[in-house]
Write a protein that holds these residues in place. Structure first.
Motif, PDB file in Angstrom:
ATOM      1  N   GLU A 112       0.842  -1.196   0.000  1.00 19.21           N
ATOM      2  CA  GLU A 112       0.000   0.000   0.000  1.00 19.21           C
ATOM      3  C   GLU A 112       0.881   1.250   0.000  1.00 19.21           C
ATOM      4  O   GLU A 112       2.081   1.191   0.303  1.00 19.21           O
ATOM      5  CB  GLU A 112      -0.919   0.001   1.221  1.00 19.21           C
ATOM      6  N   SER A 113       0.299   2.367  -0.333  1.00 19.51           N
ATOM      7  CA  SER A 113       1.076   3.603  -0.432  1.00 19.51           C
ATOM      8  C   SER A 113       1.669   4.027   0.908  1.00 19.51           C
ATOM      9  O   SER A 113       2.697   4.706   0.957  1.00 19.51           O
ATOM     10  CB  SER A 113       0.188   4.729  -0.982  1.00 19.51           C
ATOM     11  N   ASP A 114       1.038   3.623   2.026  1.00 20.28           N
ATOM     12  CA  ASP A 114       1.556   4.013   3.343  1.00 20.28           C
ATOM     13  C   ASP A 114       2.423   2.926   3.976  1.00 20.28           C
ATOM     14  O   ASP A 114       2.795   3.032   5.138  1.00 20.28           O
ATOM     15  CB  ASP A 114       0.397   4.373   4.274  1.00 20.28           C
ATOM     16  N   ASP A 115       2.731   1.860   3.223  1.00 12.94           N
ATOM     17  CA  ASP A 115       3.629   0.812   3.722  1.00 12.94           C
ATOM     18  C   ASP A 115       5.076   1.212   3.460  1.00 12.94           C
ATOM     19  O   ASP A 115       5.414   1.700   2.373  1.00 12.94           O
ATOM     20  CB  ASP A 115       3.332  -0.524   3.034  1.00 12.94           C
ATOM     21  N   TYR A 116       5.924   1.008   4.460  1.00 14.67           N
ATOM     22  CA  TYR A 116       7.340   1.333   4.317  1.00 14.67           C
ATOM     23  C   TYR A 116       8.133   0.033   4.178  1.00 14.67           C
ATOM     24  O   TYR A 116       8.017  -0.866   5.006  1.00 14.67           O
ATOM     25  CB  TYR A 116       7.850   2.123   5.526  1.00 14.67           C
ATOM     26  N   VAL A 117       8.943  -0.059   3.138  1.00 12.11           N
ATOM     27  CA  VAL A 117       9.744  -1.264   2.893  1.00 12.11           C
ATOM     28  C   VAL A 117      11.184  -0.863   2.597  1.00 12.11           C
ATOM     29  O   VAL A 117      11.487   0.301   2.299  1.00 12.11           O
ATOM     30  CB  VAL A 117       9.184  -2.081   1.705  1.00 12.11           C
ATOM     31  N   ASN A 118      12.065  -1.851   2.691  1.00 16.07           N
ATOM     32  CA  ASN A 118      13.471  -1.679   2.332  1.00 16.07           C
ATOM     33  C   ASN A 118      13.785  -2.604   1.161  1.00 16.07           C
ATOM     34  O   ASN A 118      13.728  -3.824   1.298  1.00 16.07           O
ATOM     35  CB  ASN A 118      14.381  -2.004   3.517  1.00 16.07           C
ATOM     36  N   TYR A 119      14.113  -2.022   0.036  1.00 18.83           N
ATOM     37  CA  TYR A 119      14.380  -2.785  -1.189  1.00 18.83           C
ATOM     38  C   TYR A 119      15.884  -2.953  -1.345  1.00 18.83           C
ATOM     39  O   TYR A 119      16.649  -1.987  -1.243  1.00 18.83           O
ATOM     40  CB  TYR A 119      13.800  -2.049  -2.391  1.00 18.83           C
TER      41      TYR A 119
END
Length: 402
Positions: A73-80
């Motif tokens: 989702e747009s408010d999910d924070y991930v590390n790529y």
């Protein structure tokens, strides 16, 4: 954030690299997570869950664009994270989608030899690779280098690498949004090779020497540098991109190229030619499928491979350097031949046995005694050298020449 890579369990790989000759080891840079060759990334890939123990590590089996589109989702924070020579499956639209996610607070970590022009334009940087024309493992082997980290805890601490370190660095950066986190020594001048670019609410970490993450360097005491690089990644779920698949939606390059069938179907005359040819091929296969006389196979006579087998076994023992085993077999063969040829009991190798053997074999007593005493001495040893093996072999051959 502190990481610890358990290198002990990967020590067998180090032993394997040292035992296998260079012409049998694949020294090409492949950066494949499933590859245990020196320049695969099997170790760091399998240690990811321990490296990021506070985060959930997800190994991407689909393109990052498709994953972000369906699962984030747009408010999910991930590390790529992507460690490759060039992330060619991260096309323009996928990269744009990823950077938009970074703007919202996510993080991207890319360690590549070659960055796309779209990424350079989007983040306003350029690179210079002084060794971009070097590709072969033999030439790359000569490229050593010294890397540094600008963190105060590591500043001026050199990280030495003995091969495959290209003089690849960032030539131009946007100083307002970019922080230099690491450098590489290029002809005595420290040039940036690890940077952090602030992008919206998130950040993009770029590194120009992905070879530091490979199995070879993980097993040669350089894992601390990798731990320090990953320590900049904030807490959050990890998306590890192994670049397995292209996107189902954004990879339209192949669609733009007309296939030969599309060309044929675009012209009525060629379309009829194609269908008539296919129909004729089917008729030929139908009428030619009747049973035919099978060709009489040529049965070659069995070859005597005794000599080849002996060479194979000998090479096996030679490669294993098991000289004691070969010495024992030479002694067993010698005593067996004595019993068979001279009808002498070999259970007790005493002076009477030596005199009887010298008399029946027409060898002088001194040389026979020296041979038997050598056999007795070698039997008592637990290990033998190649020199002792060769001396015993020569003595036995000289004995039977009489």
């Amino acid at each position: 954030m502190i990481f610890f890579i358990n290198i002990k369990k990967y020590l067998p790989f180090l032993v394997l690299f040292s035992l296998i000759s260079c012409n049998k080891t694949d020294w090409r840079e492949n950066f494949k997570e499933v590859n245990k060759s020196p320049f695969g990334t099997f170790i760091v890939f399998n240690e990811a869950e321990d490296l990021f123990s506070t985060n959930d590590v997800h190994y991407l089996k689909e393109n990052i664009y498709d994953y972000l589109f369906y699962h984030v989702e747009s408010d999910d924070y991930v590390n790529y994270i992507c460690i490759k020579s060039s992330a060619y499956k991260l096309d323009v639209e996928g990269l744009t989608y990823l950077l938009n996610q970074v703007k919202l607070g996510s993080t991207a970590f890319l360690s590549l030899n070659y960055f796309s022009e779209h990424l350079k334009d989007s983040l306003q940087f350029t690179t210079k690779n002084l060794d971009e024309d070097i590709y072969s493992p033999e030439e790359l082997k000569k490229l050593n280098g010294t890397l540094y980290l600008e963190n105060k805890d590591f500043k001026n601490q050199p990280f030495l690498y003995d091969r495959n370190i290209r003089k690849n660095y960032f030539d131009r950066i946007d100083k307002e949004n970019t922080v230099v986190l690491g450098t590489i020594d290029v002809d005595g001048i420290k040039q940036p090779n690890f940077i952090k670019i602030h992008h919206g609410d998130g950040a993009v970490f770029l590194h120009t020497n992905p070879v530091v993450f490979t199995n070879y360097n993980m097993l040669n005491g350089r894992e601390n540098y990798v731990e320090n690089l990953f320590s900049y990644i904030p807490s959050g779920d990890i998306l590890w991109d192994s670049q397995i698949k292209s996107s189902m939606f954004t990879n339209r390059d192949n669609d733009k190229k007309d296939s030969i069938f599309k060309f044929f179907l675009g012209h009525p005359s060629l379309t009829w030619f194609l269908f008539v040819s296919l129909f004729g091929l089917l008729l030929f296969m139908l009428f030619n499928a009747r049973r035919k006389q099978r060709a009489v196979p040529i049965i070659k006579p069995l070859q005597n491979s005794t000599v080849e087998f002996a060479h194979t076994i000998a090479n096996l023992y030679l490669k294993e350097a098991d000289h004691k085993n070969l010495v024992d077999k030479k002694i067993t063969y010698f005593l067996e031949k004595i019993r068979d040829k001279y009808l002498i009991d070999t259970n007790n190798l005493n002076s009477q046995f030596i005199e009887k053997l010298a008399l029946k074999s027409n060898n002088d007593l001194a040389s026979t005694k020296y041979l038997i005493n050598t056999i007795i001495a070698l039997n008592k040893k637990t290990e033998c050298t190649d020199v002792e093996l060769m001396v015993l072999n020569n003595m036995i051959e000289k004995f039977f020449k009489k």
